[in-house]
Design a protein around this motif. Structure first.
Motif, PDB file in Angstrom:
ATOM      1  N   ASN A   3      36.571  38.619  24.035  1.00  0.00           N
ATOM      2  CA  ASN A   3      36.571  38.644  25.496  1.00  0.00           C
ATOM      3  C   ASN A   3      37.126  37.328  26.023  1.00  0.00           C
ATOM      4  O   ASN A   3      36.548  36.264  25.803  1.00  0.00           O
ATOM      5  CB  ASN A   3      35.147  38.858  26.020  1.00  0.00           C
ATOM      6  CG  ASN A   3      35.088  38.828  27.544  1.00  0.00           C
ATOM      7  OD1 ASN A   3      36.051  39.190  28.210  1.00  0.00           O
ATOM      8  ND2 ASN A   3      33.961  38.393  28.089  1.00  0.00           N
ATOM      9  N   LYS A   4      38.260  37.384  26.714  1.00  0.00           N
ATOM     10  CA  LYS A   4      38.861  36.162  27.255  1.00  0.00           C
ATOM     11  C   LYS A   4      38.719  36.066  28.771  1.00  0.00           C
ATOM     12  O   LYS A   4      39.272  35.159  29.398  1.00  0.00           O
ATOM     13  CB  LYS A   4      40.336  36.083  26.865  1.00  0.00           C
ATOM     14  CG  LYS A   4      41.231  37.131  27.522  1.00  0.00           C
ATOM     15  CD  LYS A   4      42.692  36.887  27.158  1.00  0.00           C
ATOM     16  CE  LYS A   4      43.629  37.848  27.876  1.00  0.00           C
ATOM     17  NZ  LYS A   4      45.046  37.594  27.554  1.00  0.00           N
ATOM     18  N   VAL A   5      37.989  37.009  29.377  1.00  0.00           N
ATOM     19  CA  VAL A   5      37.810  37.033  30.829  1.00  0.00           C
ATOM     20  C   VAL A   5      36.519  36.306  31.198  1.00  0.00           C
ATOM     21  O   VAL A   5      35.441  36.650  30.703  1.00  0.00           O
ATOM     22  CB  VAL A   5      37.760  38.483  31.359  1.00  0.00           C
ATOM     23  CG1 VAL A   5      37.547  38.491  32.869  1.00  0.00           C
ATOM     24  CG2 VAL A   5      39.042  39.225  31.000  1.00  0.00           C
ATOM     25  N   SER A   6      36.621  35.318  32.067  1.00  0.00           N
ATOM     26  CA  SER A   6      35.436  34.577  32.500  1.00  0.00           C
ATOM     27  C   SER A   6      34.580  35.449  33.415  1.00  0.00           C
ATOM     28  O   SER A   6      35.062  36.419  34.008  1.00  0.00           O
ATOM     29  CB  SER A   6      35.850  33.307  33.245  1.00  0.00           C
ATOM     30  OG  SER A   6      36.492  33.634  34.469  1.00  0.00           O
ATOM     31  N   LYS A   7      33.311  35.085  33.540  1.00  0.00           N
ATOM     32  CA  LYS A   7      32.410  35.848  34.405  1.00  0.00           C
ATOM     33  C   LYS A   7      32.875  35.814  35.860  1.00  0.00           C
ATOM     34  O   LYS A   7      32.817  36.821  36.566  1.00  0.00           O
ATOM     35  CB  LYS A   7      30.987  35.287  34.306  1.00  0.00           C
ATOM     36  CG  LYS A   7      30.272  35.621  33.008  1.00  0.00           C
ATOM     37  CD  LYS A   7      28.825  35.159  33.050  1.00  0.00           C
ATOM     38  CE  LYS A   7      28.089  35.554  31.770  1.00  0.00           C
ATOM     39  NZ  LYS A   7      26.667  35.107  31.798  1.00  0.00           N
ATOM     40  N   TYR A   9      35.940  35.453  37.051  1.00  0.00           N
ATOM     41  CA  TYR A   9      37.123  36.289  37.271  1.00  0.00           C
ATOM     42  C   TYR A   9      36.768  37.770  37.175  1.00  0.00           C
ATOM     43  O   TYR A   9      37.306  38.595  37.915  1.00  0.00           O
ATOM     44  CB  TYR A   9      38.205  35.946  36.249  1.00  0.00           C
ATOM     45  CG  TYR A   9      39.537  36.591  36.559  1.00  0.00           C
ATOM     46  CD1 TYR A   9      40.313  36.144  37.624  1.00  0.00           C
ATOM     47  CD2 TYR A   9      40.012  37.653  35.795  1.00  0.00           C
ATOM     48  CE1 TYR A   9      41.530  36.737  37.924  1.00  0.00           C
ATOM     49  CE2 TYR A   9      41.229  38.252  36.081  1.00  0.00           C
ATOM     50  CZ  TYR A   9      41.983  37.789  37.148  1.00  0.00           C
ATOM     51  OH  TYR A   9      43.182  38.387  37.443  1.00  0.00           O
ATOM     52  N   LYS A  10      35.850  38.094  36.284  1.00  0.00           N
ATOM     53  CA  LYS A  10      35.417  39.487  36.167  1.00  0.00           C
ATOM     54  C   LYS A  10      34.827  39.975  37.481  1.00  0.00           C
ATOM     55  O   LYS A  10      35.188  41.050  37.984  1.00  0.00           O
ATOM     56  CB  LYS A  10      34.378  39.625  35.053  1.00  0.00           C
ATOM     57  CG  LYS A  10      33.857  41.056  34.875  1.00  0.00           C
ATOM     58  CD  LYS A  10      32.596  41.118  34.036  1.00  0.00           C
ATOM     59  CE  LYS A  10      31.375  40.697  34.846  1.00  0.00           C
ATOM     60  NZ  LYS A  10      30.107  40.925  34.104  1.00  0.00           N
ATOM     61  N   ARG A 194      45.547  37.737  32.359  1.00  0.00           N
ATOM     62  CA  ARG A 194      44.184  37.211  32.271  1.00  0.00           C
ATOM     63  C   ARG A 194      43.193  38.283  31.825  1.00  0.00           C
ATOM     64  O   ARG A 194      42.005  38.012  31.678  1.00  0.00           O
ATOM     65  CB  ARG A 194      43.753  36.633  33.626  1.00  0.00           C
ATOM     66  CG  ARG A 194      44.589  35.447  34.085  1.00  0.00           C
ATOM     67  CD  ARG A 194      44.062  34.840  35.378  1.00  0.00           C
ATOM     68  NE  ARG A 194      42.726  34.266  35.210  1.00  0.00           N
ATOM     69  CZ  ARG A 194      42.070  33.633  36.183  1.00  0.00           C
ATOM     70  NH1 ARG A 194      42.637  33.500  37.382  1.00  0.00           N
ATOM     71  NH2 ARG A 194      40.865  33.139  35.967  1.00  0.00           N
TER      72      ARG A 194
END
Length: 427
Positions: A3-7, A9-10, A194
């Motif tokens: 998982n490369k998506v930050s909280k 940005y999610k 992203r």
């Protein structure tokens, strides 16, 4: 899959697509929430208003698959901005339009836009998720959408109460403003690089790039067709809930205070709480089919009580139980509308196409079930007509339960063939 998506940005993306859906879905389904207001504004008959559901239901059968392919072919950012631009133009025109026939033409164009957006938000939610979190993130999406609609609905009710029909235009401005905000946020923040790379899960035989010549392979996948039939039958829970609410006053003589509470329960608890709960369960159990079976059992319990106990004011609690059970089924099913596509193992490049076909078949029930049940009630009366309606829907839900068992086996075989572990459970 990493998982490369930050909280942060999610949540930004979930709010973006959730609130975007709050405004753009009203270009088609506004009559669901503002039926009386629209009828008075346009001076339309009940027959004309009834055509809105049937016509949009039939048109969307074509628009879902077409929109899905567009969403696969065009970048997410461009697709989202185009949908918001259309939404702004739609409500600008609607703010001053009073011609029902012109509105109907606009509605057809909206169906095309919605075919794109509905598959688009599924792709974006998937992009900020992993196989272990897609369920709960889908639930969060529906919760955000519901909250946005509730807030705008509250303001809309205030405007109409204070200003009468003059409150129509400020309501349109709210939808316009929300669409503009979403467009601006999208322009500066929606970047596909992203997102998580789901192509890591594709096999070497399945090309990650969208190609029209390969669309037929996706469209002919039997797992998608069975999932579509599950969707087709499961959607009837919504109609059952509407019929249940209609009986509370006319058949069960439920006091107004309780009816009001149930209305709030359906609006807020149904999606804002139950959708995330359902999403968590999908991730925990690793299967949307298991969650569907659970919500079907809960709904069928309420329907069983409806047939077992006498109909009348002395048994008003049966009416409440039926509404509550249908509301739970309604609230829990939303995350299950998208997650089967990932569980089936559809190549990422054709995810939108699969969602389009899935919705095109599944939503056919919307085009006839409300008219069918309404005719039964008109012909046989509140009691017998609703008994026939609930009985028919009950039979469809039993069929849905059987189909989930079949689909679970099909998914297991496909994932074994693809060499992927089953199920994908959250840790």
């Amino acid at each position: 899959m990493v998982n490369k998506v930050s909280k942060g940005y999610k949540w930004l993306m979930l709010c973006l697509v959730g609130l975007g859906y709050t405004t753009c879905c009203m270009t088609i389904w506004m009559y669901y929430s503002y039926y009386d207001l629209m009828q008075k504004y346009f001076g339309a008959t009940n027959t004309q208003m009834g055509y809105l559901g049937t016509i949009t239901g039939l048109v969307m059968i074509v628009c879902w698959p077409v929109g899905g392919m567009v969403a696969d072919k065009v970048s997410m950012r461009k697709s989202f901005l185009a949908c918001m631009a259309f939404t702004v133009v739609f409500f600008v025109i609607l703010a001053g339009l009073k011609n029902f026939n012109v509105y109907m033409v606009m509605l057809f164009a909206s169906c095309i836009m919605m075919g794109v957006y509905y598959t688009l938000f599924g792709k974006i939610v998937k992009g900020v998720s992993t196989p272990e979190t897609e369920g709960k993130n889908t639930g969060y999406f529906w919760a955000i959408y519901s909250l946005g609609g509730s807030v705008i609905g509250a303001f809309g009710s205030y405007f109409v109460t204070k200003m009468g029909m003059a409150g129509w235009r400020p309501l349109m401005y709210l939808f316009i403003g929300l669409a503009v905000v979403c467009a601006v946020v999208c322009y500066f923040s929606l970047k596909e690089d992203r997102f998580n790379d789901w192509t890591q899960l594709d096999t070497n035989k399945e090309k990650p790039k969208f190609e029209m010549k390969s669309v037929s392979k996706v469209l002919l996948m039997p797992e998608i067709w069975v999932a579509s039939l599950i969707y087709f039958t499961m959607l009837m829970i919504t109609c059952a809930g509407i019929r249940a609410v209609s009986m509370m006053g006319s058949v069960y003589m439920v006091p107004l205070g309780i009816v009001t509470f149930i209305g709030v329960f359906r609006q807020y608890i149904g999606r804002v709480i139950l959708s995330p709960v359902s999403g968590f369960m999908i991730d925990k159990w690793g299967s949307s089919m298991k969650v569907i079976r659970l919500l079907l059992v809960i709904t069928l319990v309420g329907m069983a009580a409806f047939f077992i106990f006498p109909v009348g004011g002395d048994y008003f609690w049966v009416g409440i139980l039926l509404v509550v059970c249908c509301t739970i089924g309604y609230g829990m099913q939303a995350p299950c509308w998208m997650t089967p596509i990932s569980e089936i193992g559809v190549p990422v490049a054709y995810h939108g196409t699969a969602i389009g076909l899935y919705n095109g078949i599944g939503c056919i029930s919307d085009a006839f079930i409300y008219v069918l049940c309404g005719n039964w009630v008109d012909k046989y009366g509140d009691v017998k007509g609703n008994q026939i309606s609930i009985g028919f829907i009950c039979g469809m839900l039993v069929l849905c339960f059987v189909l989930t068992l079949v689909e679970s086996k099909m998914i297991e075989k496909r994932r074994d063939a693809l060499g992927r572990p089953l199920p994908l459970k959250a840790s």
